[in-house]
Design an enzyme around this catalytic site. Sequence first.
Site, PDB file in Angstrom:
ATOM      1  N   ASP A  27       1.028  -1.140  -0.232  1.00 60.64           N
ATOM      2  CA  ASP A  27      -0.093   0.028   0.083  1.00 60.64           C
ATOM      3  C   ASP A  27       0.981   1.379  -0.018  1.00 60.64           C
ATOM      4  O   ASP A  27       1.724   1.459   0.826  1.00 60.64           O
ATOM      5  CB  ASP A  27      -0.913  -0.074   1.211  1.00 60.64           C
ATOM      6  CG  ASP A  27      -2.059   1.051   0.988  1.00 60.64           C
ATOM      7  OD1 ASP A  27      -3.373   0.395   0.874  1.00 60.64           O
ATOM      8  OD2 ASP A  27      -2.021   2.239   0.712  1.00 60.64           O
TER       9      ASP A  27
ATOM     10  N   SER B  78       4.424   2.210  -4.791  1.00 63.11           N
ATOM     11  CA  SER B  78       3.446   2.668  -5.789  1.00 63.11           C
ATOM     12  C   SER B  78       3.455   1.801  -6.928  1.00 63.11           C
ATOM     13  O   SER B  78       4.361   1.718  -7.617  1.00 63.11           O
ATOM     14  CB  SER B  78       3.764   4.007  -6.081  1.00 63.11           C
ATOM     15  OG  SER B  78       2.879   4.624  -7.141  1.00 63.11           O
ATOM     16  N   VAL B  79       2.349   1.420  -7.253  1.00 67.01           N
ATOM     17  CA  VAL B  79       2.063   0.293  -8.438  1.00 67.01           C
ATOM     18  C   VAL B  79       2.456   1.253  -9.770  1.00 67.01           C
ATOM     19  O   VAL B  79       2.649   0.628 -10.810  1.00 67.01           O
ATOM     20  CB  VAL B  79       0.732  -0.129  -8.309  1.00 67.01           C
ATOM     21  CG1 VAL B  79       0.363  -0.953  -7.184  1.00 67.01           C
ATOM     22  CG2 VAL B  79      -0.359   0.847  -8.680  1.00 67.01           C
TER      23      VAL B  79
ATOM     24  N   ASN C 207      -5.428  -4.849  -6.857  1.00 65.80           N
ATOM     25  CA  ASN C 207      -6.420  -3.947  -6.151  1.00 65.80           C
ATOM     26  C   ASN C 207      -6.237  -2.232  -6.010  1.00 65.80           C
ATOM     27  O   ASN C 207      -7.333  -1.537  -5.690  1.00 65.80           O
ATOM     28  CB  ASN C 207      -6.880  -4.618  -4.467  1.00 65.80           C
ATOM     29  CG  ASN C 207      -7.643  -4.035  -3.862  1.00 65.80           C
ATOM     30  OD1 ASN C 207      -8.952  -3.986  -4.150  1.00 65.80           O
ATOM     31  ND2 ASN C 207      -7.246  -3.250  -2.751  1.00 65.80           N
TER      32      ASN C 207
ATOM     33  N   SER D  92     -14.906  -3.157 -12.298  1.00 66.80           N
ATOM     34  CA  SER D  92     -16.120  -2.204 -11.624  1.00 66.80           C
ATOM     35  C   SER D  92     -17.355  -2.230 -12.498  1.00 66.80           C
ATOM     36  O   SER D  92     -17.073  -2.377 -13.702  1.00 66.80           O
ATOM     37  CB  SER D  92     -15.633  -0.819 -11.365  1.00 66.80           C
ATOM     38  OG  SER D  92     -16.425  -0.129 -10.986  1.00 66.80           O
TER      39      SER D  92
ATOM     40  N   TYR E 166     -12.272   6.444 -14.612  1.00 64.25           N
ATOM     41  CA  TYR E 166     -12.282   5.247 -13.898  1.00 64.25           C
ATOM     42  C   TYR E 166     -12.725   4.093 -14.926  1.00 64.25           C
ATOM     43  O   TYR E 166     -12.456   2.902 -14.836  1.00 64.25           O
ATOM     44  CB  TYR E 166     -13.259   5.413 -12.607  1.00 64.25           C
ATOM     45  CG  TYR E 166     -13.338   4.441 -11.704  1.00 64.25           C
ATOM     46  CD1 TYR E 166     -12.239   3.875 -10.574  1.00 64.25           C
ATOM     47  CD2 TYR E 166     -14.436   3.790 -11.593  1.00 64.25           C
ATOM     48  CE1 TYR E 166     -12.598   3.058  -9.779  1.00 64.25           C
ATOM     49  CE2 TYR E 166     -14.820   2.661 -10.752  1.00 64.25           C
ATOM     50  CZ  TYR E 166     -13.607   2.245  -9.734  1.00 64.25           C
ATOM     51  OH  TYR E 166     -13.711   1.218  -8.904  1.00 64.25           O
ATOM     52  N   GLY E 167     -14.008   4.519 -15.623  1.00 69.12           N
ATOM     53  CA  GLY E 167     -14.614   3.383 -16.223  1.00 69.12           C
ATOM     54  C   GLY E 167     -13.962   2.943 -17.328  1.00 69.12           C
ATOM     55  O   GLY E 167     -13.646   1.507 -17.657  1.00 69.12           O
TER      56      GLY E 167
ATOM     57  N   LYS F  65     -11.311   0.514 -15.686  1.00 69.50           N
ATOM     58  CA  LYS F  65     -11.780  -0.777 -15.190  1.00 69.50           C
ATOM     59  C   LYS F  65     -12.142  -1.556 -16.555  1.00 69.50           C
ATOM     60  O   LYS F  65     -12.106  -2.800 -16.159  1.00 69.50           O
ATOM     61  CB  LYS F  65     -12.779  -0.285 -14.517  1.00 69.50           C
ATOM     62  CG  LYS F  65     -12.501   0.178 -13.142  1.00 69.50           C
ATOM     63  CD  LYS F  65     -11.525  -0.453 -12.336  1.00 69.50           C
ATOM     64  CE  LYS F  65     -11.214  -0.111 -10.906  1.00 69.50           C
ATOM     65  NZ  LYS F  65     -10.401  -0.956 -10.294  1.00 69.50           N
TER      66      LYS F  65
ATOM     67  N   ALA G 115     -19.230  -2.595  -2.905  1.00 62.83           N
ATOM     68  CA  ALA G 115     -18.581  -2.393  -1.437  1.00 62.83           C
ATOM     69  C   ALA G 115     -18.504  -1.300  -1.027  1.00 62.83           C
ATOM     70  O   ALA G 115     -18.267  -0.305  -1.745  1.00 62.83           O
ATOM     71  CB  ALA G 115     -17.147  -3.176  -1.473  1.00 62.83           C
TER      72      ALA G 115
ATOM     73  N   ARG H   4     -13.348   3.545   1.536  1.00 59.95           N
ATOM     74  CA  ARG H   4     -12.950   5.086   1.751  1.00 59.95           C
ATOM     75  C   ARG H   4     -13.274   5.636   0.186  1.00 59.95           C
ATOM     76  O   ARG H   4     -13.630   7.045   0.261  1.00 59.95           O
ATOM     77  CB  ARG H   4     -11.758   4.979   2.203  1.00 59.95           C
ATOM     78  CG  ARG H   4     -10.593   4.955   1.056  1.00 59.95           C
ATOM     79  CD  ARG H   4      -9.237   5.388   1.383  1.00 59.95           C
ATOM     80  NE  ARG H   4      -8.134   5.225   0.739  1.00 59.95           N
ATOM     81  CZ  ARG H   4      -7.053   5.589   0.803  1.00 59.95           C
ATOM     82  NH1 ARG H   4      -6.726   6.588   1.387  1.00 59.95           N
ATOM     83  NH2 ARG H   4      -6.052   5.349  -0.263  1.00 59.95           N
TER      84      ARG H   4
END
Length: 302
Positions: free
Chosen positions: A38, A73-74, A100, A152, A165-166, A169, A197, A200
Amino acid sequence: MTIDFKDRVAIVTGAGGGLGREYALELAARGAKVVVNDFGGARDGSGGSATAAEVVVAEIEAKGGTAVANPASVTDFPAVEAMIADTLSRWGRVDILINNAGVLRDKSFAKMTLDDFRFVLDVHLMGSVNCTKAVWDAMRDAGYGRILMTSSSTGLYGNFGQANYGAAKLGLVGLMKTLALEGAKSNIHVNSIFPVAGTRMTEDVMPEEMLRLLAPKNVVPAALYLVSNVAPTSTILGAGAGGFHAAHVTLTHGIMVPEADRTVETVAARIAEITDRAGETVPTNGAEQGGLVMSRLGELKA
């Protein structure tokens, strides 16, 4: 049948909280050695601290499990490579990768900057690419691997204010589909989860009762199944609040049109037939679209 992860080594990114934390805790409880990765940044990706990962490691160790924290960091491929090298040096293998880690920078497309668009793709899509690329050769050499992408419903079906984001994903689904084919001969299975889910990422858009019902732990059974030794491959599962379901990318039977009639007007007039879902299929690879067309050429001579 009891599914355990004894002697397995798992890396979970974004595991300092939310879904990733729950995955890490359950993997460790079932016998896996876990790298809790993380970056420790804010929801928009700013900042950074190893504290979140270290807290989860402490939880695992307090319950008798084995884990190590990693703050890479990924988006930083050299740091990701170093994480994989350290894991191989420490435990000799990487069996499981759960991609994730994620961020949100939501705005309508008209108001979204290209920097915010690129950054979200960089974390979700390229971050998953970086981690997967870094473990791929080790998994091929071992003849075993389980990789999970986090998709997502926004990627699959869209959501206002989340163009970046879309795009990321759904891109992960395309990545999964190809890697599942390429990894098959090496027993590398690649799947996707699309969670419902309360984390945060969604805490300020969901009421408290809804957040309780959508606790991240309810996604864990589907996610861990998809990285288990009995996992399928190229599968997209959704989970949340006790619900489990699957999504498919389908192909309709469509129509075949003689050369003289291949016009825009024909498509417009027959769109209902083209999009009719009766008899639709779920292709196992991209070549099946061309195969469908070629197999039906005889209809044009009838």
